[in-house]
Write a protein that holds these residues in place. Sequence first.
Motif, PDB file in Angstrom:
ATOM      1  N   THR A  39       1.679 -19.548 -17.528  1.00  0.00           N
ATOM      2  CA  THR A  39       1.652 -19.628 -16.063  1.00  0.00           C
ATOM      3  C   THR A  39       2.503 -20.793 -15.575  1.00  0.00           C
ATOM      4  OG1 THR A  39      -0.565 -18.667 -16.017  1.00  0.00           O
ATOM      5  CG2 THR A  39       0.148 -19.856 -14.042  1.00  0.00           C
ATOM      6  N   VAL A  40       2.398 -21.932 -16.258  1.00  0.00           N
ATOM      7  CA  VAL A  40       3.195 -23.105 -15.887  1.00  0.00           C
ATOM      8  C   VAL A  40       4.677 -22.780 -16.013  1.00  0.00           C
ATOM      9  CG1 VAL A  40       3.759 -25.496 -16.455  1.00  0.00           C
ATOM     10  CG2 VAL A  40       1.385 -24.709 -16.606  1.00  0.00           C
ATOM     11  N   LEU A  41       5.064 -22.218 -17.141  1.00  0.00           N
ATOM     12  CA  LEU A  41       6.471 -21.890 -17.388  1.00  0.00           C
ATOM     13  C   LEU A  41       6.990 -20.884 -16.369  1.00  0.00           C
ATOM     14  CD1 LEU A  41       8.726 -22.582 -19.331  1.00  0.00           C
ATOM     15  CD2 LEU A  41       7.964 -20.714 -20.775  1.00  0.00           C
ATOM     16  N   LYS A  42       6.177 -19.871 -16.083  1.00  0.00           N
ATOM     17  CA  LYS A  42       6.576 -18.845 -15.115  1.00  0.00           C
ATOM     18  C   LYS A  42       6.812 -19.459 -13.725  1.00  0.00           C
ATOM     19  CE  LYS A  42       3.692 -15.593 -13.754  1.00  0.00           C
ATOM     20  NZ  LYS A  42       2.767 -14.446 -13.778  1.00  0.00           N
ATOM     21  N   GLU A  43       5.939 -20.355 -13.319  1.00  0.00           N
ATOM     22  CA  GLU A  43       6.070 -20.987 -12.017  1.00  0.00           C
ATOM     23  C   GLU A  43       7.308 -21.885 -11.964  1.00  0.00           C
ATOM     24  OE1 GLU A  43       5.375 -21.443  -8.142  1.00  0.00           O
ATOM     25  OE2 GLU A  43       4.266 -20.079  -9.453  1.00  0.00           O
ATOM     26  N   LEU A  44       7.559 -22.609 -13.043  1.00  0.00           N
ATOM     27  CA  LEU A  44       8.734 -23.497 -13.070  1.00  0.00           C
ATOM     28  C   LEU A  44      10.037 -22.694 -13.060  1.00  0.00           C
ATOM     29  CD1 LEU A  44       7.544 -26.218 -15.594  1.00  0.00           C
ATOM     30  CD2 LEU A  44       7.767 -26.422 -13.107  1.00  0.00           C
ATOM     31  N   LYS A  45      10.048 -21.554 -13.740  1.00  0.00           N
ATOM     32  CA  LYS A  45      11.256 -20.721 -13.760  1.00  0.00           C
ATOM     33  C   LYS A  45      11.601 -20.175 -12.370  1.00  0.00           C
ATOM     34  CE  LYS A  45      11.504 -19.125 -18.501  1.00  0.00           C
ATOM     35  NZ  LYS A  45      11.488 -17.945 -19.381  1.00  0.00           N
ATOM     36  N   LYS A  46      10.586 -19.970 -11.538  1.00  0.00           N
ATOM     37  CA  LYS A  46      10.826 -19.492 -10.172  1.00  0.00           C
ATOM     38  C   LYS A  46      11.587 -20.540  -9.354  1.00  0.00           C
ATOM     39  CE  LYS A  46       6.539 -16.890  -9.610  1.00  0.00           C
ATOM     40  NZ  LYS A  46       5.279 -16.875  -8.840  1.00  0.00           N
ATOM     41  N   ARG A  47      11.408 -21.810  -9.710  1.00  0.00           N
ATOM     42  CA  ARG A  47      11.973 -22.928  -8.923  1.00  0.00           C
ATOM     43  C   ARG A  47      13.357 -23.353  -9.388  1.00  0.00           C
ATOM     44  NH1 ARG A  47       8.370 -22.465  -4.901  1.00  0.00           N
ATOM     45  NH2 ARG A  47       6.258 -22.705  -5.651  1.00  0.00           N
ATOM     46  N   VAL A  48      13.784 -22.902 -10.560  1.00  0.00           N
ATOM     47  CA  VAL A  48      15.078 -23.340 -11.099  1.00  0.00           C
ATOM     48  C   VAL A  48      16.186 -22.468 -10.542  1.00  0.00           C
ATOM     49  CG1 VAL A  48      16.427 -23.621 -13.215  1.00  0.00           C
ATOM     50  CG2 VAL A  48      13.990 -24.134 -13.210  1.00  0.00           C
ATOM     51  N   PRO A  49      17.208 -23.077  -9.917  1.00  0.00           N
ATOM     52  CA  PRO A  49      18.335 -22.270  -9.426  1.00  0.00           C
ATOM     53  C   PRO A  49      19.130 -21.686 -10.593  1.00  0.00           C
ATOM     54  CG  PRO A  49      18.670 -24.615  -8.965  1.00  0.00           C
ATOM     55  CD  PRO A  49      17.355 -24.474  -9.624  1.00  0.00           C
ATOM     56  N   SER A  50      19.560 -20.468 -10.452  1.00  0.00           N
ATOM     57  CA  SER A  50      20.288 -19.781 -11.531  1.00  0.00           C
ATOM     58  C   SER A  50      21.701 -20.286 -11.685  1.00  0.00           C
ATOM     59  CB  SER A  50      20.322 -18.287 -11.276  1.00  0.00           C
ATOM     60  OG  SER A  50      19.015 -17.799 -11.213  1.00  0.00           O
TER      61      SER A  50
END
Length: 50
Positions: A39-50
């Motif tokens: 869950t932590v990783l999934k949430e952080l990936k949403k915030r990282v610009p591609s």
Amino acid sequence: MDNVYKGRLPQVKQQIIEMALNGSGIRETARVLEISPHTVLKELKKRVPS
């Protein structure tokens, strides 16, 4: 808040971001917030610009 998974709560999602910005690791964040590392990783990936 009986059957709601903590990782879905907006305040927990905000805490994930704050902890990451303060240098906490994924496993540490998951342990402190009592949610899964996934869950932590999934949430952080949403915030990282591609």
